[in-house]
Design a protein around this motif. Structure first.
Motif, PDB file in Angstrom:
ATOM      1  N   GLN A   1       0.634  -1.177   0.150  1.00  0.00           N
ATOM      2  CA  GLN A   1       0.007   0.091  -0.057  1.00  0.00           C
ATOM      3  C   GLN A   1       0.871   1.322  -0.095  1.00  0.00           C
ATOM      4  O   GLN A   1       0.726   2.073  -0.526  1.00  0.00           O
TER       5      GLN A   1
ATOM      6  N   PRO B   1      -4.911   5.443   0.889  1.00  0.00           N
ATOM      7  CA  PRO B   1      -5.463   4.029   1.248  1.00  0.00           C
ATOM      8  C   PRO B   1      -6.731   3.768   1.263  1.00  0.00           C
ATOM      9  O   PRO B   1      -7.647   4.473   1.292  1.00  0.00           O
TER      10      PRO B   1
ATOM     11  N   THR C   1      -4.519  -3.825  -1.482  1.00  0.00           N
ATOM     12  CA  THR C   1      -3.490  -2.981  -2.341  1.00  0.00           C
ATOM     13  C   THR C   1      -4.181  -2.445  -3.562  1.00  0.00           C
ATOM     14  O   THR C   1      -3.830  -1.329  -4.022  1.00  0.00           O
TER      15      THR C   1
ATOM     16  N   GLN D   1      -8.357   1.883  -3.540  1.00  0.00           N
ATOM     17  CA  GLN D   1      -7.944   3.114  -2.887  1.00  0.00           C
ATOM     18  C   GLN D   1      -8.879   4.158  -2.624  1.00  0.00           C
ATOM     19  O   GLN D   1     -10.292   3.706  -3.098  1.00  0.00           O
TER      20      GLN D   1
END
Length: 286
Positions: free
Chosen positions: A46, A78, A235, A238
């Protein structure tokens, strides 16, 4: 977009981060000690992998500076509650997902100001004025770290009430997200029409490449499939709301959402279109 609506954006983000906090409890972070390898693989992905992949994509595709910076901006933010929900649907490790989301969201008060300043100086060098890393850090603290902390405290102090109202709280959060996405698209409709193919391609590449790379890295470190699914979702997903909210603050505008917010708005739609079929595919795979 009216000045009032633009002013409400930070409040909407703060509320969304508050709802994230209400879903966290101290025991969620025990997984850092019990499953440190999976946690640190997810943390590396991340904080490091996502921005690096985004940078490679924009350097290869060379979009206009504002769009390039906007893509980088989304890569710095994130995943929020959405990644936790998608992990649940994928039958992944929800505890790991929640811990990663919580820690990386708290770390963003440090990581975002640094990364945003570097990206702005590189991609927006012709833009008049400069940005303040301190100001962005303060904004991140007020809009993410503080609301998450208050949400966690509320969950601890009023556990039963928060658990009973979690559906309503998350529902309101989803409504805020949809309204924000539509507002950005409406404000930048002409730019979207001219850049949609390019933006769409770059964002699809970003999401798909991150899904594949994160799975390969997870398998390289011999993570279980249970954890691999989780790391790949954390990952690849977002927090577009954070990117959209930061955009006018970065550009110093109080009238309309700037073009740098457009990739985040498009991403907010594309991530579901791409992620849901992938999750359906991996959900029952052992």
């Amino acid at each position: 977009m009216s000045n009032i609506a633009l002013a409400l954006l930070p409040l909407a983000l703060a509320y969304i981060m508050f709802t994230l906090g209400t879903g966290l409890k101290p025991s969620d972070f025990k997984i850092i000690a019990t499953n440190p390898k999976a946690f640190f693989v997810g943390l590396f992905n991340q904080v490091i992998l996502v921005p690096v992949v985004a940078l490679i994509i924009v350097l290869i595709t060379t979009p206009p500076p504002a769009i390039a910076f906007g893509i980088m901006l989304i890569s710095f933010c994130p995943g929020g509650v959405t990644s936790n929900l998608l992990t649940y649907y994928a039958k992944g490790n929800v505890a790991l997902s929640v811990a990663l989301t919580g820690i990386v969201s708290l770390l963003s008060v440090i990581t975002l100001p640094i990364l945003i300043t570097l990206a702005f100086d590189y991609f927006m060098q012709d833009q008049a004025g400069t940005i303040s890393a301190f100001k962005i850090g303060l904004v991140m603290f007020l809009l993410t770290t503080l609301p998450v902390s208050i949400g966690m405290f509320a969950r601890y102090k009023f556990t039963r009430f928060m658990e009973r109202r979690s559906g309503i709280l998350n529902g309101i959060s989803s409504v805020f997200f949809v309204l924000i996405v539509f507002a950005v698209i409406a404000t930048n409709l002409e730019l979207l029409k001219s850049q949609l193919t390019s933006i769409g391609l770059e964002l699809v590449l970003l999401i798909v490449i991150l899904f594949v790379l994160s799975m390969l890295i997870a398998r390289l470190f011999k993570l279980s499939w249970f954890d691999t699914k989780t790391v790949s979702i954390e990952t690849s997903i977002q927090n577009s709301t954070t990117a959209i909210t930061l955009a006018p603050i970065i550009m110093g505008t109080t009238v309309a959402l700037p073009a740098i917010a457009l990739p985040a708005a498009v991403y907010g739609v594309l991530m579901y279109i791409i992620a849901i079929p992938i999750i359906a595919l991996i959900r029952n795979k052992n």
